[in-house]
Design a protein around this motif. Structure first.
Motif, PDB file in Angstrom:
ATOM      1  N   SER A  26      71.718   5.594  61.853  1.00  0.00           N
ATOM      2  CA  SER A  26      72.835   6.588  61.539  1.00  0.00           C
ATOM      3  C   SER A  26      74.241   5.854  61.095  1.00  0.00           C
ATOM      4  O   SER A  26      75.044   6.355  60.292  1.00  0.00           O
ATOM      5  CB  SER A  26      73.415   7.222  62.867  1.00  0.00           C
ATOM      6  OG  SER A  26      73.764   6.237  64.084  1.00  0.00           O
ATOM      7  N   ARG A  29      73.351   5.310  57.326  1.00  0.00           N
ATOM      8  CA  ARG A  29      73.827   6.689  56.649  1.00  0.00           C
ATOM      9  C   ARG A  29      75.210   6.977  56.572  1.00  0.00           C
ATOM     10  O   ARG A  29      75.579   7.694  55.562  1.00  0.00           O
ATOM     11  CB  ARG A  29      72.999   7.813  57.518  1.00  0.00           C
ATOM     12  CG  ARG A  29      72.914   9.227  56.736  1.00  0.00           C
ATOM     13  CD  ARG A  29      71.784   9.059  55.646  1.00  0.00           C
ATOM     14  NE  ARG A  29      71.797  10.449  54.949  1.00  0.00           N
ATOM     15  CZ  ARG A  29      72.157  10.595  53.546  1.00  0.00           C
ATOM     16  NH1 ARG A  29      72.162   9.560  52.890  1.00  0.00           N
ATOM     17  NH2 ARG A  29      71.962  11.903  53.198  1.00  0.00           N
ATOM     18  N   GLU A  32      76.664   4.980  53.642  1.00  0.00           N
ATOM     19  CA  GLU A  32      75.997   5.630  52.419  1.00  0.00           C
ATOM     20  C   GLU A  32      76.972   6.773  52.102  1.00  0.00           C
ATOM     21  O   GLU A  32      77.360   6.833  50.917  1.00  0.00           O
ATOM     22  CB  GLU A  32      74.717   5.928  52.488  1.00  0.00           C
ATOM     23  CG  GLU A  32      73.813   4.964  52.547  1.00  0.00           C
ATOM     24  CD  GLU A  32      72.257   5.208  52.592  1.00  0.00           C
ATOM     25  OE1 GLU A  32      72.114   6.369  53.168  1.00  0.00           O
ATOM     26  OE2 GLU A  32      71.409   4.487  52.561  1.00  0.00           O
ATOM     27  N   LEU A  33      77.036   7.543  53.125  1.00  0.00           N
ATOM     28  CA  LEU A  33      77.796   8.775  52.771  1.00  0.00           C
ATOM     29  C   LEU A  33      79.368   8.859  52.591  1.00  0.00           C
ATOM     30  O   LEU A  33      80.179   9.349  51.789  1.00  0.00           O
ATOM     31  CB  LEU A  33      77.696   9.764  53.895  1.00  0.00           C
ATOM     32  CG  LEU A  33      76.339  10.561  53.987  1.00  0.00           C
ATOM     33  CD1 LEU A  33      76.074  11.123  55.256  1.00  0.00           C
ATOM     34  CD2 LEU A  33      76.126  11.252  52.582  1.00  0.00           C
ATOM     35  N   TRP A  45      77.431  12.486  60.680  1.00  0.00           N
ATOM     36  CA  TRP A  45      76.766  11.180  61.195  1.00  0.00           C
ATOM     37  C   TRP A  45      77.780  10.217  62.021  1.00  0.00           C
ATOM     38  O   TRP A  45      77.112   9.509  62.883  1.00  0.00           O
ATOM     39  CB  TRP A  45      76.417  10.439  59.839  1.00  0.00           C
ATOM     40  CG  TRP A  45      75.220  10.880  59.281  1.00  0.00           C
ATOM     41  CD1 TRP A  45      75.246  11.790  58.287  1.00  0.00           C
ATOM     42  CD2 TRP A  45      73.696  10.887  59.643  1.00  0.00           C
ATOM     43  NE1 TRP A  45      73.868  12.368  58.071  1.00  0.00           N
ATOM     44  CE2 TRP A  45      72.986  11.650  59.286  1.00  0.00           C
ATOM     45  CE3 TRP A  45      73.126  10.183  60.852  1.00  0.00           C
ATOM     46  CZ2 TRP A  45      71.684  11.909  59.351  1.00  0.00           C
ATOM     47  CZ3 TRP A  45      72.014  10.087  60.959  1.00  0.00           C
ATOM     48  CH2 TRP A  45      70.959  10.964  60.236  1.00  0.00           C
TER      49      TRP A  45
END
Length: 92
Positions: A26, A29, A32-33, A45
């Motif tokens: 998580s 992620r 990345e977001l 996330w």
């Protein structure tokens, strides 16, 4: 759709399937977001990561000193049991 309950269900499922790897996944992620400037997805996330950490701490017998991260999670806390019902949802 209540986002806080979605976070709780998603984090619970991740912790059940991945254990401590759920936090690392998580976090990746989330990074990345955030880099892609998807603020709503990153917020989701971030909450999944926090909830996963809390669930893992509770399972290992340690209690988290801080309070719960959201009112919906606090409301769902008394009804949580080892068996969590699975609700199938289509993948967008």
């Amino acid at each position: 759709m209540n986002t806080d309950l979605d976070v709780l269900v998603f984090a619970t499922r991740l912790v059940d399937e991945l254990g401590e790897t759920a936090i690392r996944m998580s976090r990746v992620r989330l990074v990345e977001l955030t880099a892609a400037n998807h603020t709503r997805a990153a917020a989701f996330w971030r909450e999944v990561m926090r909830t996963s950490e809390r669930l893992l701490n509770e399972r290992s017998g340690r209690r988290v000193a801080s309070g719960l991260s959201s009112p919906a999670i606090a409301a769902a806390q008394p009804s949580m049991s080892p068996s969590v019902a699975y609700v199938p949802r289509p993948i967008p």
